[in-house]
Design a protein around this motif. Structure first.
Motif, mmCIF file in Angstrom:
data_model
loop_
_atom_site.group_PDB
_atom_site.id
_atom_site.type_symbol
_atom_site.label_atom_id
_atom_site.label_comp_id
_atom_site.label_asym_id
_atom_site.label_seq_id
_atom_site.Cartn_x
_atom_site.Cartn_y
_atom_site.Cartn_z
ATOM 1 N N GLY A 158 136.725 17.866 146.371
ATOM 2 C CA GLY A 158 136.841 19.238 147.280
ATOM 3 C C GLY A 158 135.964 20.361 146.641
ATOM 4 O O GLY A 158 135.838 21.491 147.252
ATOM 5 N N ALA A 199 132.568 21.824 145.329
ATOM 6 C CA ALA A 199 131.248 21.268 145.595
ATOM 7 C C ALA A 199 130.480 21.645 144.145
ATOM 8 O O ALA A 199 130.889 22.556 143.236
ATOM 9 C CB ALA A 199 130.518 22.831 146.350
ATOM 10 N N ASP A 216 126.933 22.258 149.110
ATOM 11 C CA ASP A 216 127.811 22.142 150.118
ATOM 12 C C ASP A 216 128.320 20.757 150.120
ATOM 13 O O ASP A 216 128.122 19.794 149.102
ATOM 14 C CB ASP A 216 127.191 22.388 151.414
ATOM 15 N N GLU A 217 129.446 20.581 150.944
ATOM 16 C CA GLU A 217 130.083 19.243 150.854
ATOM 17 C C GLU A 217 129.000 17.970 151.014
ATOM 18 O O GLU A 217 129.470 16.965 150.849
ATOM 19 C CB GLU A 217 131.173 19.223 151.865
#
Length: 120
Positions: A76, A78, A102-103
């Protein structure tokens, strides 16, 4: 007949660099000499930034990256990259880049601070 050859810089930006960014990406560049803060948003901004950068990097014989730190992130959180580079042969005496991902592993934010010698 029109010449359809693609300049290597345009090819590199279009096929390699842009795939690391998204339309939500934001790049901020702070010039430590002038005090100017420029902001580039989305893929159009990324292309604009790198087109100008590659134009300014006219002599890469002095290109060096003395510090590269990669944090891949975890559960969770980055990842990020901290990069220090220079290319005095093109006037870049000191540049620091920080990349935040980002994810999906794309570059969401990139912050750049540079010291670039005045053009002669």
């Amino acid at each position: 007949m029109k010449n359809c050859r693609v300049h290597p810089t345009h090819w590199l930006i279009s096929t390699q660099i842009l795939k690391d960014y998204t339309e939500k990406s934001v790049i901020k560049v702070y010039d430590q000499i002038t005090g100017e803060l420029a902001e580039f948003k989305g893929l159009k901004g990324v292309k604009e930034l790198f087109t100008g950068l590659f134009k300014d990097l006219h002599d890469t014989s002095g290109l060096a990256a003395p510090a590269i730190r990669v944090d891949p992130g975890s559960e969770g959180i980055a990842g990020s990259v901290f990069l220090v580079w220079r290319c005095p042969t093109s006037g870049f005496t000191h540049v620091t880049d920080t990349f935040l991902f980002d994810e999906d592993g794309k570059i969401a934010k990139q912050n750049i601070a540079c010291i670039k010698a005045a053009k002669q």
